[in-house]
Design an enzyme around this catalytic site. Sequence first.
Site, PDB file in Angstrom:
ATOM      1  N   ARG A  64       0.843  -1.213   0.000  1.00 20.23           N
ATOM      2  CA  ARG A  64       0.000   0.000   0.000  1.00 20.23           C
ATOM      3  C   ARG A  64       0.873   1.256   0.000  1.00 20.23           C
ATOM      4  O   ARG A  64       0.574   2.249  -0.642  1.00 20.23           O
ATOM      5  CB  ARG A  64      -0.894  -0.034   1.254  1.00 20.23           C
ATOM      6  CG  ARG A  64      -1.831   1.171   1.392  1.00 20.23           C
ATOM      7  CD  ARG A  64      -2.698   1.051   2.624  1.00 20.23           C
ATOM      8  NE  ARG A  64      -3.378  -0.233   2.638  1.00 20.23           N
ATOM      9  CZ  ARG A  64      -4.481  -0.508   1.936  1.00 20.23           C
ATOM     10  NH1 ARG A  64      -5.043   0.414   1.198  1.00 20.23           N
ATOM     11  NH2 ARG A  64      -5.031  -1.701   1.984  1.00 20.23           N
ATOM     12  N   ASN A 106     -13.516  13.224   1.677  1.00 22.45           N
ATOM     13  CA  ASN A 106     -14.050  11.935   1.220  1.00 22.45           C
ATOM     14  C   ASN A 106     -15.571  11.950   1.338  1.00 22.45           C
ATOM     15  O   ASN A 106     -16.104  12.498   2.312  1.00 22.45           O
ATOM     16  CB  ASN A 106     -13.488  10.820   2.120  1.00 22.45           C
ATOM     17  CG  ASN A 106     -13.888   9.431   1.656  1.00 22.45           C
ATOM     18  OD1 ASN A 106     -14.128   9.205   0.469  1.00 22.45           O
ATOM     19  ND2 ASN A 106     -13.961   8.501   2.592  1.00 22.45           N
ATOM     20  N   THR A 107     -16.238  11.379   0.351  1.00 19.10           N
ATOM     21  CA  THR A 107     -17.687  11.185   0.477  1.00 19.10           C
ATOM     22  C   THR A 107     -17.934   9.779   1.003  1.00 19.10           C
ATOM     23  O   THR A 107     -17.186   8.844   0.701  1.00 19.10           O
ATOM     24  CB  THR A 107     -18.385  11.324  -0.891  1.00 19.10           C
ATOM     25  OG1 THR A 107     -17.884  10.317  -1.775  1.00 19.10           O
ATOM     26  CG2 THR A 107     -18.143  12.689  -1.497  1.00 19.10           C
ATOM     27  N   HIS A 108     -19.001   9.629   1.785  1.00 21.30           N
ATOM     28  CA  HIS A 108     -19.307   8.305   2.340  1.00 21.30           C
ATOM     29  C   HIS A 108     -20.821   8.111   2.379  1.00 21.30           C
ATOM     30  O   HIS A 108     -21.547   9.005   2.834  1.00 21.30           O
ATOM     31  CB  HIS A 108     -18.704   8.155   3.740  1.00 21.30           C
ATOM     32  CG  HIS A 108     -18.877   6.782   4.282  1.00 21.30           C
ATOM     33  ND1 HIS A 108     -18.143   5.699   3.806  1.00 21.30           N
ATOM     34  CD2 HIS A 108     -19.732   6.280   5.200  1.00 21.30           C
ATOM     35  CE1 HIS A 108     -18.535   4.600   4.435  1.00 21.30           C
ATOM     36  NE2 HIS A 108     -19.495   4.923   5.284  1.00 21.30           N
ATOM     37  N   SER A 135     -22.397  11.486   4.057  1.00 22.87           N
ATOM     38  CA  SER A 135     -21.453  12.348   4.778  1.00 22.87           C
ATOM     39  C   SER A 135     -20.319  12.778   3.862  1.00 22.87           C
ATOM     40  O   SER A 135     -19.936  12.057   2.942  1.00 22.87           O
ATOM     41  CB  SER A 135     -20.826  11.596   5.966  1.00 22.87           C
ATOM     42  OG  SER A 135     -21.810  11.080   6.833  1.00 22.87           O
ATOM     43  N   ASP A 140      -8.591  11.437   7.657  1.00 27.82           N
ATOM     44  CA  ASP A 140      -7.467  11.319   8.584  1.00 27.82           C
ATOM     45  C   ASP A 140      -6.892   9.915   8.403  1.00 27.82           C
ATOM     46  O   ASP A 140      -7.240   9.227   7.442  1.00 27.82           O
ATOM     47  CB  ASP A 140      -7.888  11.646  10.026  1.00 27.82           C
ATOM     48  CG  ASP A 140      -8.854  10.626  10.603  1.00 27.82           C
ATOM     49  OD1 ASP A 140      -9.133   9.594   9.938  1.00 27.82           O
ATOM     50  OD2 ASP A 140      -9.336  10.841  11.734  1.00 27.82           O
ATOM     51  N   ASP A 144     -12.673   6.373   7.742  1.00 27.07           N
ATOM     52  CA  ASP A 144     -13.844   7.254   7.755  1.00 27.07           C
ATOM     53  C   ASP A 144     -14.051   7.902   9.119  1.00 27.07           C
ATOM     54  O   ASP A 144     -15.192   8.072   9.580  1.00 27.07           O
ATOM     55  CB  ASP A 144     -15.106   6.469   7.331  1.00 27.07           C
ATOM     56  CG  ASP A 144     -14.984   5.935   5.919  1.00 27.07           C
ATOM     57  OD1 ASP A 144     -14.405   6.628   5.073  1.00 27.07           O
ATOM     58  OD2 ASP A 144     -15.464   4.822   5.654  1.00 27.07           O
TER      59      ASP A 144
HETATM   60  C1  GAR Z   1     -20.251   6.717  -3.403  1.00 28.30           C
HETATM   61  O1  GAR Z   1     -21.458   6.413  -2.749  1.00 28.30           O
HETATM   62  C2  GAR Z   1     -19.155   6.961  -2.386  1.00 28.30           C
HETATM   63  O2  GAR Z   1     -19.586   7.631  -1.257  1.00 28.30           O
HETATM   64  C3  GAR Z   1     -18.772   5.564  -2.061  1.00 28.30           C
HETATM   65  O3  GAR Z   1     -18.679   4.942  -3.313  1.00 28.30           O
HETATM   66  C4  GAR Z   1     -19.708   5.496  -4.138  1.00 28.30           C
HETATM   67  C5  GAR Z   1     -19.112   5.853  -5.467  1.00 28.30           C
HETATM   68  O4  GAR Z   1     -20.107   6.038  -6.421  1.00 28.30           O
HETATM   69  N1  GAR Z   1     -17.538   5.533  -1.347  1.00 28.30           N
HETATM   70  C6  GAR Z   1     -17.318   4.703  -0.327  1.00 28.30           C
HETATM   71  O5  GAR Z   1     -18.111   3.867   0.036  1.00 28.30           O
HETATM   72  C7  GAR Z   1     -15.966   4.876   0.320  1.00 28.30           C
HETATM   73  N2  GAR Z   1     -15.910   4.160   1.553  1.00 28.30           N
HETATM   74  P1  GAR Z   1     -19.780   6.610  -7.864  1.00 28.30           P
HETATM   75  O6  GAR Z   1     -18.547   5.839  -8.367  1.00 28.30           O
HETATM   76  O7  GAR Z   1     -20.988   6.318  -8.689  1.00 28.30           O
HETATM   77  O8  GAR Z   1     -19.495   8.063  -7.704  1.00 28.30           O
END
Ligand code: GAR
Length: 193
Positions: A64, A106-108, A135, A140, A144
């Site tokens: 990684r 980050n989006t979650h 969210s 960090d 998440d």
């Molecule tokens: C989104 O819902 C994002 O929040 C999630 O992956 C999806 C991507 O969708 N990310 C996570 O779960 C990170 N832990 P997309 O490729 O259609 O934008």
Amino acid sequence: MLTLAVLISGTGSNLRALLEAASHSDFPARVVVVGADRDAPGLAHAEEFGIPTFTVPFHMHESREHWGEEVARQLDVWSPDLIVLSGLMRLLPASVVTRYSPRIVNTHPAYLPEFPGAHGVRDALAAGVTETGASVIVVDDGVDSGPILAQERIPVLPGDTEHSLHERIKPVERRLLIDVVRRIATGDLVLAP
Ligand code: GAR
């Protein structure tokens, strides 16, 4: 003008929404590069918008840490003001997080700190909750666990599947993400070191 690098793994529907927002002349941020850890279908959105892309395949690196070093090398070419993880399904190594902190968001697809990790939607359904959420956080070195910048509740409906629930969450994520980027760009929201 705030410059953005966006990292993805998947279909990039949230990336596309950000690209569309950023293509308006009055939006105070621009996407300068989109990167992926695999041959992600979402890279096609960047190409359509004429945005440069790079791919650093995770599985072609021995650790990684090595993968993260190469991602950072690619990002540094563009000197982005902000790095947006938009569906990147890999944890960045701590060295990379530290290098850019607090300029990584980050989006979650859950109401953090509820249901962190790679399966936020599936885990909410499995827990039988009646509402989950979306969210946007600062990254960090945990999973998440960074400061929450924006979040919103979303009901879980009877008969929801992981797909149907996720598809209802994503438009909310897009709205929150675009708003957070705008607020950072205008100085309304300052990311604390
Ligand atoms: C989104 O819902 C994002 O929040 C999630 O992956 C999806 C991507 O969708 N990310 C996570 O779960 C990170 N832990 P997309 O490729 O259609 O934008």
